[in-house]
Design a protein around this motif. Structure first.
Motif, mmCIF file in Angstrom:
data_model
loop_
_atom_site.group_PDB
_atom_site.id
_atom_site.type_symbol
_atom_site.label_atom_id
_atom_site.label_comp_id
_atom_site.label_asym_id
_atom_site.label_seq_id
_atom_site.Cartn_x
_atom_site.Cartn_y
_atom_site.Cartn_z
ATOM 1 N N VAL A 108 0.853 -1.189 0.000
ATOM 2 C CA VAL A 108 0.000 0.000 0.000
ATOM 3 C C VAL A 108 0.889 1.240 0.000
ATOM 4 C CG1 VAL A 108 -1.859 -1.140 1.285
ATOM 5 C CG2 VAL A 108 -0.098 0.092 2.536
ATOM 6 N N ALA A 109 0.290 2.345 -0.376
ATOM 7 C CA ALA A 109 1.027 3.607 -0.274
ATOM 8 C C ALA A 109 1.232 3.916 1.208
ATOM 9 C CB ALA A 109 0.241 4.725 -0.948
ATOM 10 N N ALA A 110 2.414 4.357 1.553
ATOM 11 C CA ALA A 110 2.719 4.632 2.954
ATOM 12 C C ALA A 110 3.730 5.768 3.034
ATOM 13 C CB ALA A 110 3.287 3.382 3.621
ATOM 14 N N THR A 111 3.725 6.429 4.175
ATOM 15 C CA THR A 111 4.708 7.484 4.396
ATOM 16 C C THR A 111 6.072 6.849 4.642
ATOM 17 O OG1 THR A 111 4.455 7.553 6.797
ATOM 18 C CG2 THR A 111 2.949 8.941 5.482
ATOM 19 N N GLU A 112 7.099 7.659 4.522
ATOM 20 C CA GLU A 112 8.451 7.176 4.784
ATOM 21 C C GLU A 112 8.581 6.658 6.215
ATOM 22 O OE1 GLU A 112 12.481 8.653 2.991
ATOM 23 O OE2 GLU A 112 11.831 10.039 4.575
ATOM 24 N N SER A 113 8.010 7.370 7.170
ATOM 25 C CA SER A 113 8.060 6.945 8.565
ATOM 26 C C SER A 113 7.359 5.603 8.749
ATOM 27 C CB SER A 113 7.417 8.001 9.474
ATOM 28 O OG SER A 113 7.418 7.558 10.814
ATOM 29 N N GLU A 114 6.213 5.425 8.131
ATOM 30 C CA GLU A 114 5.494 4.151 8.250
ATOM 31 C C GLU A 114 6.311 3.006 7.659
ATOM 32 O OE1 GLU A 114 0.795 5.455 8.070
ATOM 33 O OE2 GLU A 114 1.961 5.441 6.204
ATOM 34 N N ARG A 115 6.934 3.248 6.508
ATOM 35 C CA ARG A 115 7.746 2.201 5.877
ATOM 36 C C ARG A 115 8.944 1.827 6.744
ATOM 37 N NH1 ARG A 115 7.457 5.551 1.527
ATOM 38 N NH2 ARG A 115 9.709 5.799 1.492
ATOM 39 N N ILE A 116 9.634 2.830 7.278
ATOM 40 C CA ILE A 116 10.804 2.569 8.125
ATOM 41 C C ILE A 116 10.382 1.799 9.374
ATOM 42 C CG2 ILE A 116 12.523 3.670 9.631
ATOM 43 C CD1 ILE A 116 12.731 5.885 7.457
ATOM 44 N N ARG A 117 9.336 2.276 10.046
ATOM 45 C CA ARG A 117 8.897 1.613 11.274
ATOM 46 C C ARG A 117 8.373 0.215 11.002
ATOM 47 N NH1 ARG A 117 4.700 4.594 13.509
ATOM 48 N NH2 ARG A 117 4.535 5.799 11.611
ATOM 49 N N ALA A 118 7.707 -0.001 9.866
ATOM 50 C CA ALA A 118 7.227 -1.342 9.519
ATOM 51 C C ALA A 118 8.396 -2.300 9.320
ATOM 52 C CB ALA A 118 6.353 -1.294 8.270
ATOM 53 N N THR A 119 9.433 -1.830 8.647
ATOM 54 C CA THR A 119 10.621 -2.653 8.431
ATOM 55 C C THR A 119 11.273 -3.023 9.762
ATOM 56 O OG1 THR A 119 11.019 -1.642 6.275
ATOM 57 C CG2 THR A 119 12.905 -2.707 7.340
ATOM 58 N N LEU A 120 11.433 -2.038 10.640
ATOM 59 C CA LEU A 120 12.072 -2.280 11.939
ATOM 60 C C LEU A 120 11.212 -3.180 12.819
ATOM 61 C CD1 LEU A 120 13.369 1.348 12.511
ATOM 62 C CD2 LEU A 120 14.743 -0.669 11.919
ATOM 63 N N ALA A 121 9.908 -2.942 12.835
ATOM 64 C CA ALA A 121 9.002 -3.761 13.653
ATOM 65 C C ALA A 121 8.970 -5.198 13.143
ATOM 66 C CB ALA A 121 7.603 -3.157 13.649
ATOM 67 N N THR A 122 8.949 -5.366 11.825
ATOM 68 C CA THR A 122 8.935 -6.714 11.248
ATOM 69 C C THR A 122 10.204 -7.467 11.619
ATOM 70 O OG1 THR A 122 7.516 -5.993 9.437
ATOM 71 C CG2 THR A 122 8.796 -8.001 9.076
ATOM 72 N N SER A 123 11.331 -6.791 11.584
ATOM 73 C CA SER A 123 12.592 -7.421 11.975
ATOM 74 C C SER A 123 12.540 -7.894 13.432
ATOM 75 C CB SER A 123 13.743 -6.440 11.772
ATOM 76 O OG SER A 123 14.947 -6.987 12.242
ATOM 77 N N ALA A 124 12.000 -7.051 14.299
ATOM 78 C CA ALA A 124 11.881 -7.418 15.713
ATOM 79 C C ALA A 124 10.937 -8.603 15.891
ATOM 80 C CB ALA A 124 11.396 -6.222 16.528
#
Length: 191
Positions: A121-137
């Motif tokens: 989906v379209a997402a803000t840069e902050s949402e994309r960064i946090r999603a990547t970091l949260a998924t890694s965790a």
């Protein structure tokens, strides 16, 4: 992006705790250093809002790591600053869910096909960064390596690490040396 690298943006130095994400310049430098893993441009520039959201997520992930090492204690140096476990769990899950991802097949001319994960989906840069970091965790905490997560017991150290060897006690040789030196000092002072 390694969840351990993310939570290690807080570390102890001889002068006290150092936070690599303490200001926009630090967040920008860290984001550029990890641009490929975070899916941002190499010339990424953080905003204060993005930095604040990423730091909030980091503290939530640190709270989950503290729970993962239980019944052992969390890092003494920052345990008092960690948010509530339930709130942390909700925040990490919400960050990961904010940007669903999907595999995308890419097949460059003359090369083998490869899959790349892209936002669904379209997402803000902050949402994309946090999603990547949260998924890694989430992947680390829900995977088989969770049992290897340890908090470094060295004086003033705030790092979490994966115990790779049965005799490994500290995050680094330096912390092991400091812990042994502190123990030696206490024994000779008290004895």
């Amino acid at each position: 992006m390694s969840a351990l690298e993310f939570v290690s943006t807080v570390r102890a130095t001889r002068t006290g705790l150092t936070d690599l994400l303490s200001d926009v310049q630090g967040m920008t430098a860290w984001g550029r250093e990890h641009a490929a893993e975070l899916g941002v441009d190499p010339d990424f520039t953080a905003s204060e809002e993005l930095r604040s959201e990423v730091v909030e997520l980091r503290q939530a992930v640190r709270a989950l790591f503290a729970r993962a090492v239980a019944p052992g204690a969390a890092s003494d140096a920052d345990a008092h600053r960690l948010p509530d476990f339930a709130e942390s769990l909700d925040l990490v899950n919400a960050a990961a869910l904010a940007v669903p991802s999907a595999p995308r097949l890419e097949w460059p001319a003359g090369q083998a096909p490869r899959a790349r994960t892209v936002p669904g989906v379209a997402a803000t840069e902050s949402e994309r960064i946090r999603a990547t970091l949260a998924t890694s965790a989430i992947e680390l905490l829900a995977g088989p390596r969770r049992e290897q997560i340890r908090v470094c017991p060295a004086p003033r150290c705030v790092l979490y690490f994966l115990k790779e060897h049965p005799r490994q006690e500290w995050c680094s040789l330096g912390c092991g040396n400091r812990a042994r030196a502190a123990r030696h000092y206490r024994q000779h002072r008290d004895g």
